[in-house]
Design a protein around this motif. Structure first.
Motif, PDB file in Angstrom:
ATOM      1  N   UNK A  60       0.820   4.089  -9.246  1.00 16.77           N
ATOM      2  CA  UNK A  60       1.768   4.347  -8.170  1.00 16.77           C
ATOM      3  C   UNK A  60       3.081   3.636  -8.514  1.00 16.77           C
ATOM      4  N   UNK A  61       4.177   4.202  -8.047  1.00 16.15           N
ATOM      5  CA  UNK A  61       5.474   3.586  -8.340  1.00 16.15           C
ATOM      6  C   UNK A  61       5.824   3.613  -9.808  1.00 16.15           C
ATOM      7  N   UNK A  62       5.352   4.625 -10.510  1.00 16.94           N
ATOM      8  CA  UNK A  62       5.581   4.683 -11.957  1.00 16.94           C
ATOM      9  C   UNK A  62       7.065   4.643 -12.317  1.00 16.94           C
ATOM     10  N   UNK A  63       7.903   5.266 -11.503  1.00 17.97           N
ATOM     11  CA  UNK A  63       9.320   5.364 -11.842  1.00 17.97           C
ATOM     12  C   UNK A  63      10.149   4.202 -11.308  1.00 17.97           C
ATOM     13  N   UNK A  64       9.514   3.302 -10.577  1.00 15.20           N
ATOM     14  CA  UNK A  64      10.242   2.211  -9.942  1.00 15.20           C
ATOM     15  C   UNK A  64      10.351   1.003 -10.872  1.00 15.20           C
ATOM     16  N   UNK A  97       3.888  10.311   0.449  1.00 13.51           N
ATOM     17  CA  UNK A  97       5.300  10.298   0.846  1.00 13.51           C
ATOM     18  C   UNK A  97       5.990   9.033   0.350  1.00 13.51           C
ATOM     19  N   UNK A  98       5.312   7.905   0.490  1.00 12.96           N
ATOM     20  CA  UNK A  98       5.916   6.632   0.075  1.00 12.96           C
ATOM     21  C   UNK A  98       6.229   6.627  -1.404  1.00 12.96           C
ATOM     22  N   UNK A  99       5.291   7.112  -2.212  1.00 12.30           N
ATOM     23  CA  UNK A  99       5.470   7.105  -3.663  1.00 12.30           C
ATOM     24  C   UNK A  99       6.493   8.147  -4.102  1.00 12.30           C
ATOM     25  N   UNK A 100       6.472   9.314  -3.462  1.00 11.31           N
ATOM     26  CA  UNK A 100       7.314  10.420  -3.901  1.00 11.31           C
ATOM     27  C   UNK A 100       8.774  10.245  -3.505  1.00 11.31           C
ATOM     28  N   UNK A 101       9.033   9.822  -2.261  1.00 13.62           N
ATOM     29  CA  UNK A 101      10.425   9.830  -1.824  1.00 13.62           C
ATOM     30  C   UNK A 101      10.876   8.608  -1.054  1.00 13.62           C
ATOM     31  N   UNK A 121       4.544  -3.337  -1.895  1.00 11.13           N
ATOM     32  CA  UNK A 121       3.285  -2.845  -1.312  1.00 11.13           C
ATOM     33  C   UNK A 121       3.082  -1.344  -1.467  1.00 11.13           C
ATOM     34  N   UNK A 122       4.165  -0.573  -1.586  1.00 14.06           N
ATOM     35  CA  UNK A 122       4.019   0.852  -1.881  1.00 14.06           C
ATOM     36  C   UNK A 122       3.389   1.023  -3.258  1.00 14.06           C
ATOM     37  N   UNK A 123       3.848   0.239  -4.215  1.00 13.69           N
ATOM     38  CA  UNK A 123       3.306   0.315  -5.578  1.00 13.69           C
ATOM     39  C   UNK A 123       1.854  -0.136  -5.638  1.00 13.69           C
ATOM     40  N   UNK A 124       1.444  -0.980  -4.716  1.00 11.54           N
ATOM     41  CA  UNK A 124       0.042  -1.437  -4.673  1.00 11.54           C
ATOM     42  C   UNK A 124      -0.846  -0.481  -3.895  1.00 11.54           C
ATOM     43  N   UNK A 126      -0.697  -0.007  -0.653  1.00  9.84           N
ATOM     44  CA  UNK A 126      -1.040  -0.711   0.587  1.00  9.84           C
ATOM     45  C   UNK A 126      -0.118  -0.346   1.751  1.00  9.84           C
ATOM     46  N   UNK A 127       0.982   0.323   1.476  1.00  7.34           N
ATOM     47  CA  UNK A 127       1.972   0.618   2.510  1.00  7.34           C
ATOM     48  C   UNK A 127       2.282   2.110   2.486  1.00  7.34           C
ATOM     49  N   UNK A 128       2.076   2.774   3.628  1.00  2.00           N
ATOM     50  CA  UNK A 128       2.203   4.225   3.702  1.00  2.00           C
ATOM     51  C   UNK A 128       3.359   4.615   4.621  1.00  2.00           C
ATOM     52  N   UNK A 129       4.100   5.634   4.210  1.00  2.00           N
ATOM     53  CA  UNK A 129       5.282   6.096   4.938  1.00  2.00           C
ATOM     54  C   UNK A 129       5.123   7.558   5.346  1.00  2.00           C
TER      55      UNK A 129
END
Length: 385
Positions: A60-64, A97-101, A121-124, A126-129
């Motif tokens: 997750x968060x590959x591009x971050x 949604x959190x990971x994509x945008x 936490x998005x990358x882990x 653990x946090x959803x949007x």
């Protein structure tokens, strides 16, 4: 030169393509016992444990950026992972949604404090949007939103309503498009984006049951919800520009091609058997693949533009509109093929999967922007209006 003239064929770099093997190996085990009609839910499927496992694997968060917990890789790396998740029917709806945008939006427009707080936490996993764009009575006219955030001594006071908000009942936060000045008649002027913690007093989330029996859509009400001053993302009044850029991430990915891919694969497996193969089914398989292949190439080309830091808004709209057509063709054409046969010879799981995808397929041309809106954008990009 129109906006589409620069959309050229793009290859996924070898270092990103190399991710496909380990991801397939993982998914072969994780999805081994999951029936097709469940896997067909994929990007609306909610499984927080699965999302956390992806986070532990660094998927997750590959591009971050690494400084915020990401992997610092190109959008092509994420494309490979998402394509495999969808092809296998993995339940990615919780982090989707959190990971994509959401994370890319915060990275681009957020303050350093917002980036450090929300992105790791998005990358882990653990946090959803969720996305707070659509509203009742606004139809496809996103610029007419009426939900309002009014500045006060404590920050912002939020009142209004959002609808068709995917998985809001499972999410921690919403990024909402709201009006911070003027009125709906002012259109794009006076719109801003705010982050709303969905456990705050005054927030009410009500799931909406759809035709398939699922309840991933929600309506969300805000009744004097007090937001802190740092809830604002980017500049006040720049919400339209920001949300338009955000939609390029939402409209261009493989999810705009593969909503029915589990059904297609299940049907194709049947067609490959002596009992399932007919001249008509072979021709239909070729027809679908002949549409999916160039659309996939277009989607990868848009990913290439994102990798170069561009904002391919019109190109993404084109991928989404054409992709929707194929996504809705798949269940309709497969139903025509199967129900002209004696269904006693058709696998029950295939029929079950077809039933689900048929029921949700009408929503494919709504989510991410309706066809009329998208085609207006495309026409402008081509210089036709």
């Amino acid at each position: 030169m129109s906006a589409l003239d620069s959309l050229s064929l793009t290859a996924i770099p070898p270092e990103d393509e190399a991710l496909r093997g380990p991801v397939r190996e993982f998914l072969a085990q994780a999805m081994n016992s999951v029936p097709a009609h469940v896997r067909a839910r994929s990007w609306s499927g909610y499984d927080s444990n699965f999302s956390r496992e992806l986070g532990r694997k660094g998927w997750l968060g590959l591009t971050l950026p690494r400084e915020y917990g990401g992997a610092g890789r190109s959008p092509h790396a994420r494309y490979v992972l998402v394509e495999e998740f969808l092809n296998w029917g993995a339940p990615v709806g919780s982090h989707w949604i959190a990971d994509r945008q959401s994370a890319p939006l915060i990275l681009k427009y957020g303050t350093q404090e917002q980036k450090r707080f929300y992105i790791p936490p998005i990358c882990r996993g653990e946090s959803f949007f969720c996305i707070g764009m659509s509203e009742p009575n606004a139809g496809s006219d996103l610029a007419s939103v009426k939900t309002r955030a009014t500045r006060n001594d404590a920050g912002w006071l939020l009142n209004g309503q959002k609808i068709w908000t995917t998985n809001a009942h499972h999410c921690h936060y919403m990024i909402a498009l709201v009006r911070t000045s003027g009125s709906a008649e002012d259109r794009h002027e006076g719109l801003s984006q705010v982050i709303v913690e969905l456990k705050l007093p005054g927030v009410t989330v009500r799931p909406i049951r759809d035709l398939s029996g699922d309840s991933h859509f929600c309506e969300v009400f805000f009744d004097n919800v007090q937001l802190a001053a740092d809830a604002l993302i980017g500049d006040e009044g720049k919400g339209w520009e920001q949300v338009t850029a955000e939609l390029a991430f939402e409209r261009s990915g493989p999810e705009r091609l593969y909503s029915g891919i589990v059904l297609f694969d299940e049907w194709l497996a049947f067609v490959r058997t002596p009992a399932g193969r007919t001249p008509e089914s072979v021709r239909l398989a070729g027809r679908i693949v002949a549409q999916l292949a160039p659309l996939r190439a277009m989607s990868i080309a848009v990913t290439g533009k994102l990798a170069r830091g561009e904002s391919p808004i019109v190109e993404a709209a084109l991928v989404k509109d054409l992709g929707t057509g194929v996504e809705q063709l798949i269940p309709a054409a497969i139903a025509d093929d199967l129900y002209r046969r004696d269904t006693a010879g058709v696998p029950l799981e295939l029929l079950h999967t077809l039933d689900y995808v048929t029921q949700v397929a009408p929503s494919f041309s709504l989510r991410g922007g309706t066809r009329d809106i998208l085609r207006g954008m495309i026409a402008r990009g081509l210089g036709l209006r």
